[in-house]
Design an enzyme around this catalytic site. Structure first.
Site, PDB file in Angstrom:
ATOM      1  CB  SER A   1       1.740   0.047  -4.209  1.00 17.46           C
ATOM      2  OG  SER A   1       1.702   1.454  -4.357  1.00 17.46           O
TER       3      SER A   1
ATOM      4  CB  ILE B   1      -0.971   0.005   1.205  1.00 16.43           C
ATOM      5  CG1 ILE B   1      -1.870   1.247   1.193  1.00 16.43           C
ATOM      6  CG2 ILE B   1      -0.249  -0.153   2.526  1.00 16.43           C
ATOM      7  CD1 ILE B   1      -3.003   1.232   2.217  1.00 16.43           C
ATOM      8  CB  CYS B   2       1.135   4.190   0.722  1.00 14.28           C
ATOM      9  SG  CYS B   2       1.531   5.949   0.782  1.00 14.28           S
ATOM     10  CG  ASP B   3       6.258   5.914  -1.466  1.00 14.10           C
ATOM     11  OD1 ASP B   3       5.619   6.161  -2.509  1.00 14.10           O
ATOM     12  OD2 ASP B   3       7.219   6.612  -1.088  1.00 14.10           O
TER      13      ASP B   3
ATOM     14  CB  ALA C   1      -4.290   0.014  -1.648  1.00 12.34           C
TER      15      ALA C   1
END
Length: 199
Positions: free
Chosen positions: A106, A102-104, A156
């Protein structure tokens, strides 16, 4: 025997991105899962919110048997030191286990080539392309959506902690889809189904 789910947390990790998933696994998983944290070393890891966590494992001491590997976003995935996580992620991917970012985190998956052949999302396509560089060839499979799950890989953006949690829970079959959606809707919509006033 309990199934182990590994959460990778680096310094300045986004604690709220882990909180919904771990609490749901504990509440819905009927005691069948062990939640364990992994970081680059066994020293405490400080979250963005100020929580100090002593990881269960460092990157070299993780158990061989685990059910899923979940990379929690934060402020240090773009640091050189994060490359130490690459072998662990590649091993998880090769074994076909559930892998989430998720976020960085990803973006990190894009940088190591994991997203090239699966539908995925991230914070922003242009940012993903720029930071991941030539290792990322998955632009055609990028979906501008809060969270995307495909072939056991879940991604995400940083505003999608709830959506990410839902997709992880579904991929792991933590409970029936009905129970997972009940949990998601309760936490997403709240006690009262009140529409948001238009600005």
């Amino acid at each position: 025997m309990k199934k182990t789910i590994l959460f990778v947390i680096l310094d300045q990790y986004a604690d709220w991105e882990a909180a919904y998933i771990t609490s749901a696994i504990t509440m819905l998983g009927q005691g069948n899962y062990d939640i364990k944290t992994v970081s680059l070393k066994k020293d405490y890891v400080l979250s963005i919110g100020g929580f100090k966590v002593i990881p269960d494992y460092d990157i070299k001491s993780i158990p061989a048997d685990y059910e899923a590997l979940i990379l929690i976003g934060g402020m240090t995935w773009r640091n050189e030191s994060s490359k130490q996580v690459k072998t662990l992620v590649e091993d998880c991917h090769k074994k076909g286990k559930v892998l989430g970012g998720i976020c960085d985190a990803s973006t990190f998956l894009g940088k190591i080539g994991v997203l090239n052949n699966v539908n995925h999302t991230s914070n922003d396509l242009n940012d993903l392309k720029q930071w991941a560089g030539s290792a990322y060839k998955g632009e055609a499979k990028y979906i501008a959506k809060q969270a995307v799950s495909d072939k056991n890989i879940i991604t995400a953006n940083g505003t999608a902690a709830m959506e990410f949690a839902k997709e992880v829970l579904l991929a792991l079959n933590i409970a029936s889809e009905e129970k997972i959606m009940e949990w998601y809707n309760f936490h997403k919509l709240g006690c009262y189904n009140v529409s948001i006033p238009k600005m």
